[in-house]
Design an enzyme around this catalytic site. Structure first.
Site, PDB file in Angstrom:
ATOM      1  NE  ARG A 145      37.018  24.101  75.950  1.00  0.00           N
ATOM      2  CZ  ARG A 145      36.964  25.140  76.799  1.00  0.00           C
ATOM      3  NH1 ARG A 145      36.803  24.940  78.089  1.00  0.00           N
ATOM      4  NH2 ARG A 145      37.076  26.363  76.338  1.00  0.00           N
TER       5      ARG A 145
ATOM      6  CE  LYS B 136      33.830  27.778  74.562  1.00  0.00           C
ATOM      7  NZ  LYS B 136      32.875  28.431  75.440  1.00  0.00           N
TER       8      LYS B 136
ATOM      9  CD  GLU C 225      29.045  25.508  82.847  1.00  0.00           C
ATOM     10  OE1 GLU C 225      30.235  25.838  82.732  1.00  0.00           O
ATOM     11  OE2 GLU C 225      28.437  24.839  81.983  1.00  0.00           O
TER      12      GLU C 225
HETATM   13  N1  PXG Z   1      31.378  27.597  81.164  1.00  0.00           N
HETATM   14  C1  PXG Z   1      30.819  27.935  80.004  1.00  0.00           C
HETATM   15  C2  PXG Z   1      29.422  27.538  79.728  1.00  0.00           C
HETATM   16  C3  PXG Z   1      31.564  28.638  79.040  1.00  0.00           C
HETATM   17  O1  PXG Z   1      31.024  28.981  77.875  1.00  0.00           O
HETATM   18  C4  PXG Z   1      33.443  28.646  80.586  1.00  0.00           C
HETATM   19  C5  PXG Z   1      32.645  27.928  81.472  1.00  0.00           C
HETATM   20  C6  PXG Z   1      34.851  28.949  80.941  1.00  0.00           C
HETATM   21  O2  PXG Z   1      35.738  28.166  80.150  1.00  0.00           O
HETATM   22  P1  PXG Z   1      37.194  28.689  79.755  1.00  0.00           P
HETATM   23  O3  PXG Z   1      37.754  27.549  78.984  1.00  0.00           O
HETATM   24  O4  PXG Z   1      37.037  29.954  78.980  1.00  0.00           O
HETATM   25  O5  PXG Z   1      37.925  28.912  81.028  1.00  0.00           O
HETATM   26  C7  PXG Z   1      32.894  29.003  79.341  1.00  0.00           C
HETATM   27  C8  PXG Z   1      33.718  29.747  78.348  1.00  0.00           C
HETATM   28  C9  PXG Z   1      32.150  34.603  75.026  1.00  0.00           C
HETATM   29  C10 PXG Z   1      33.091  33.691  75.687  1.00  0.00           C
HETATM   30  O6  PXG Z   1      32.459  35.043  73.922  1.00  0.00           O
HETATM   31  C11 PXG Z   1      32.633  32.662  76.451  1.00  0.00           C
HETATM   32  C12 PXG Z   1      33.532  31.794  77.056  1.00  0.00           C
HETATM   33  C13 PXG Z   1      34.868  31.982  76.906  1.00  0.00           C
HETATM   34  C14 PXG Z   1      35.323  33.021  76.128  1.00  0.00           C
HETATM   35  C15 PXG Z   1      34.434  33.903  75.520  1.00  0.00           C
HETATM   36  O7  PXG Z   1      31.099  34.872  75.583  1.00  0.00           O
HETATM   37  N2  PXG Z   1      33.006  30.789  77.795  1.00  0.00           N
END
Ligand code: PXG
Length: 292
Positions: free
Chosen positions: A57, A156, A189
């Site tokens: 990703r 991301k 989301e």
């Molecule tokens: N949507 C958004 C906008 C995100 O930023 C997810 C969904 C979930 O994705 P994953 O791949 O983690 O299942 C995210 C992920 C943080 C932090 O430091 C944020 C995320 C993941 C880990 C830490 O705030 N967001």
């Protein structure tokens, strides 16, 4: 205790430096313009969870913004593992950052020659177990998720202001998360988590084209559900679908699977984490413990 951080500037071979020596220029376009990409990853019992998926990703996000990561995926994978090991961490959070690098003022990414790679491995602040047992209350934010034609949420990127504005709304409402709608008024989301609903026994979540980050946890949960013979649907969902759902939960690297029991004052299901949510959380935790 000071951490060891992996740093690399352009193609010059990187390595681990102390936190105090891990420096990024004030002229880095990651700071000046949010020009860069990142990943949030977790390790369980010393094993990095779904590392390949996160690396894939990261490289796709970088490609979409025409950023050449100055390391191969294999080198990046090794650097992540080395960083975790060097810090003697077993259960931890890993932040992978690639910025456009140092350049003159002005947007032009072409003037930045050396992308900067940073890998941080640090302890993770877990959500209180009580939230998993009781479930969360969340709201719908008025801030809409970025339109995919403006900045595709599948990237991301280091520009998280869109989500931060919605997170402020969640904070103001005294909740931990907020649902973000897309420009069609449909559910996309949450600010840092994907959303799932159980409708007529099927597991439903908005598709990538609804303007969502394709979460790694989201994919794992969909796979676990299929193994449990639960029907999985990627469908457009409205707020009506949320309010009338049998169950609701959020997924993310930090949250894993967290039940939601109240949205905008409406009680979801019977107001308690539902059986499918609890089963999936149990299976998810089994998986993270298994080291796969
Ligand atoms: N949507 C958004 C906008 C995100 O930023 C997810 C969904 C979930 O994705 P994953 O791949 O983690 O299942 C995210 C992920 C943080 C932090 O430091 C944020 C995320 C993941 C880990 C830490 O705030 N967001």
């Amino acid at each position: 205790m000071s951490l060891l951080i992996y740093m690399q500037h352009g193609k010059h071979k990187g390595g681990l430096v102390s936190e105090e020596d891990a420096k990024v220029s004030v002229f880095d376009h990651g700071l000046l313009y949010g020009d860069g990409v990142f990943e949030g990853i977790r390790a369980y019992a010393g094993k990095v969870f779904k590392l390949q998926e996160h690396i894939d990703r990261l490289y796709n996000s970088a490609k979409a913004i025409r950023l050449d990561i100055p390391m191969t995926k294999k080198e990046m994978t090794a650097a992540v593992r080395d960083t975790v090991k060097a810090n003697k961490l077993t259960d931890c959070y890993i932040r992978l950052i690639v910025t456009r690098g140092k350049g003159p003022m002005g947007l032009d990414p072409g003037k930045c020659v050396d992308p900067c790679v940073v890998i941080i491995a640090t302890t993770i602040a877990m959500y209180p177990e009580e939230q998993y047992e009781k479930g969360l209350e969340i709201i719908t934010a008025t801030t809409l998720r970025n339109h995919p034609a403006a900045l595709d949420p599948r990237i991301k990127s280091l520009n998280y202001l869109n989500n931060i504005l919605a997170k402020i709304e969640a904070d103001n409402a005294g909740t931990f998360e907020a649902i973000m709608l897309n420009t069609d008024g449909l559910v996309a989301e949450c600010t840092g988590d994907n959303i799932f609903l159980i409708i007529e026994g099927a597991l439903c979540t908005p598709p990538g084209t609804a303007g969502v980050l394709k979460g790694v946890t989201r994919s794992v949960v969909m796979e676990l559900a299929r193994k449990q013979k639960i029907e999985v649907k990627e469908v457009c969902l409205s707020r009506y679908d949320v309010y009338s759902a049998e169950e609701c939960f959020l997924t993310g690297t930090g949250a894993e699977i967290i039940p939601v029991v109240k949205v905008d004052g409406r009680i979801i299901g019977d107001g308690k984490p539902g059986p499918i949510t609890r089963k999936l959380l149990k299976e998810f935790r089994k998986l993270t413990k298994s080291g796969k």
